[in-house]
Design an enzyme around this catalytic site. Structure first.
Site, short mmCIF file in Angstrom:
data_model
loop_
_atom_site.label_atom_id
_atom_site.label_comp_id
_atom_site.label_asym_id
_atom_site.label_seq_id
_atom_site.Cartn_x
_atom_site.Cartn_y
_atom_site.Cartn_z
N ARG A 133 37.58 42.13 35.09
CA ARG A 133 38.35 42.74 33.95
C ARG A 133 39.57 43.03 34.41
O ARG A 133 40.31 43.67 33.60
CB ARG A 133 37.80 43.38 32.76
CG ARG A 133 36.32 42.75 32.26
CD ARG A 133 36.56 41.56 31.51
NE ARG A 133 35.42 41.15 30.99
CZ ARG A 133 35.11 40.02 30.73
NH1 ARG A 133 35.87 38.88 31.20
NH2 ARG A 133 34.01 39.30 30.01
N ASN B 179 39.88 34.95 34.91
CA ASN B 179 40.29 35.04 33.57
C ASN B 179 40.48 36.61 33.04
O ASN B 179 40.19 37.13 32.16
CB ASN B 179 39.40 34.29 32.49
CG ASN B 179 38.10 35.03 32.49
OD1 ASN B 179 37.68 35.89 33.43
ND2 ASN B 179 37.24 34.64 31.62
N ASP C 238 27.39 35.83 36.35
CA ASP C 238 28.07 35.69 35.20
C ASP C 238 28.45 37.01 34.40
O ASP C 238 28.75 36.86 33.42
CB ASP C 238 27.75 34.63 34.19
CG ASP C 238 29.13 34.02 33.59
OD1 ASP C 238 30.31 34.52 33.68
OD2 ASP C 238 28.83 33.11 32.85
O1 DOR Z 1 29.89 34.06 28.06
C1 DOR Z 1 31.11 33.96 28.79
N1 DOR Z 1 31.75 35.28 28.88
N2 DOR Z 1 31.26 32.91 29.48
C2 DOR Z 1 32.24 32.57 30.10
O2 DOR Z 1 32.60 31.35 30.44
C3 DOR Z 1 33.35 33.65 30.13
C4 DOR Z 1 32.68 34.86 30.06
C5 DOR Z 1 33.90 35.95 29.84
O3 DOR Z 1 34.89 35.98 30.60
O4 DOR Z 1 33.60 37.04 29.10
#
Ligand code: DOR
Length: 424
Positions: free
Chosen positions: A64, A94, A305
């Protein structure tokens, strides 16, 4: 300068090792493995009753930073990583702004060096702004320190652009990580299509959408001869396609996350927003298929993840809540449950959490061979602890396992021979 890990059960699939040994570290590297190694001049860390393995590498986390530091930072995410036994993490692009240029990549590396806990490997965007329109500068990004490219959080919508990305990435020897999602089927969805969508009265995300997207990537791997890595595989159909692709010898690898083999869509039934994740938690049939794939080697790696979100994004109506859950600190005990249930053995756990991610990302680690960097995880498979807002190091607390008891915990995490985490 010298550290002796004494008397632990050393498990290193890269050398077929599983025995009680001492491990000597000298100047950040593994100097020797053996019985009764001399302790002179070394800090001795007693490891009797503990398991000593190559450091875990989480090839899929969201830190983040830059841009959403209220959820997590490189500092807090690194702390959560080492507390979970991870010596390295690969962070997804991202962020805000997205990691689509060398400046952002260098910023992440600079912050990670200042924090100086685990290794941080930036993953850069495939497309500018993750918009799915034009490719980023792979060469520049690699030179700045990116280890892979991905538009994670979003798929690359057009097959032709993904083809170009694979061909381009192959030239730079950059792994491509695919977020496999058919947007036209998932749009507006919040939970798995099936029991969860019916029960909760919310639009569903069908398993077949993931499988279609995986099929496209497999076809593109065949077309281009370039390797493709499939992120967060959650479905039986996806697993079946990956199995067939591997049988054909195509250059396809895959990861899943602990929540996909530990939970099902039932976890969402009370509108529990901490169980809202993309791809969604699936049916028991999917969960079982993912578990079987881990056992058989159809899925190569476990990645968390880790997707931190603050209370602001989670303590709200299910439809408004953000997708994602944190996973760095619960991955080890959840994977140990597979060992306890006899699905996999401890060497396979180490392969999934360490050796395979190192191989796929082409980064150091995944081995305790003499001369390699002393990135090491020491854990107690019996240690019991409670997941709570107090025990979690991550800045965000969006775990579906809050209030659950876990068994298994990192006791020491070492990066380049330095103890970066010690269970207190
Ligand atoms: O649940 C998710 N959160 N899936 C994703 O692909 C992105 C991720 C996020 O960046 O919060």
């Amino acid at each position: 300068m010298r550290v002796l890990l004494r008397g632990g059960r050393v498990i290193d699939p890269s050398q077929g090792l599983d025995e009680i040994l001492d491990l000597l570290i000298d100047r950040g590297r593994i100097a020797a493995l053996g019985r009764g190694l001399p302790a002179e001049g070394a800090e001795v860390i007693p490891c009797e009753g503990l398991i000593v393995t190559p450091g875990f590498i989480d090839m899929h986390v969201h830190l983040r930073e830059p841009g959403e530091e209220w959820k997590e930072t490189i500092a807090t995410g690194s702390l959560a990583a080492v507390a979970g036994g991870f010596t390295a993490v690969a962070c997804m692009p991202n962020t805000k702004p997205p990691n689509d240029n060398a400046e952002v990549t260098r910023y992440i590396l600079k912050r990670a060096a200042e924090v100086n806990l685990c290794r941080v490997y930036p993953v850069a965007c495939i497309t500018k702004g993750q918009k799915g329109e034009s490719l980023t500068e792979f060469g520049e990004l690699k030179e700045a320190g990116a280890v892979a490219v991905s538009d994670d959080g979003r798929p690359v919508p057009e097959a032709a652009l993904m083809r170009l990305a694979l061909e381009y990435a192959k030239n730079f020897d950059l792994p491509v990580i695919s977020h496999a999602e058919e947007l036209s089927l998932s749009a507006g969805g919040h939970v798995n299509e099936g029991l969860a969508s019916a029960r909760l009265g919310l639009r569903g995300i069908p398993a077949q959408g993931e499988a279609m997207a995986i099929f496209r990537e497999i076809m593109l791997a065949e077309l281009t001869g370039a390797p493709v890595h499939l992120a967060h595989v959650s479905t039986r159909q996806g697993v079946e396609l990956i199995r067939q692709a591997k049988e054909k010898g195509l250059p396809v690898t895959a990861e899943t996350a602990p929540h996909y083999f530990s939970l099902t869509e039932e976890a969402t039934f009370g509108y529990h927003t901490n169980a809202k994740v993309n791809p969604p938690l699936r049916s028991e049939e999917d969960r079982a298929a993912v578990e079987e794939a881990l056992k058989e080697g159809v899925i190569d790696a476990i990645a968390t993840d880790h997707a931190p979100h603050s209370r602001l994004e989670k303590f709200c109506e299910f439809e408004r809540a953000a997708f994602g859950l944190i996973g760095l600190e619960t991955a080890l005990p959840l994977t140990l449950r597979l060992v306890e249930r006899g699905v996999i053995g401890l060497p396979r756990l180490v392969e999934l959490l360490s050796c395979a991610p190192a191989r796929i990302l082409k980064v150091p680690g995944g081995t305790l061979k003499e001369g390699s960097p002393a990135d090491i995880t020491v854990f107690d498979p019996e240690a019991r602890w409670l997941v709570s807002e107090e025990t979690l190091r991550s800045k965000s607390k969006n775990s579906p396992f809050l209030g659950h008891e876990m068994k298994g915990r990192a006791v020491y995490t070492l990066v380049s021979g330095r103890v970066v985490y010690r269970l207190s």
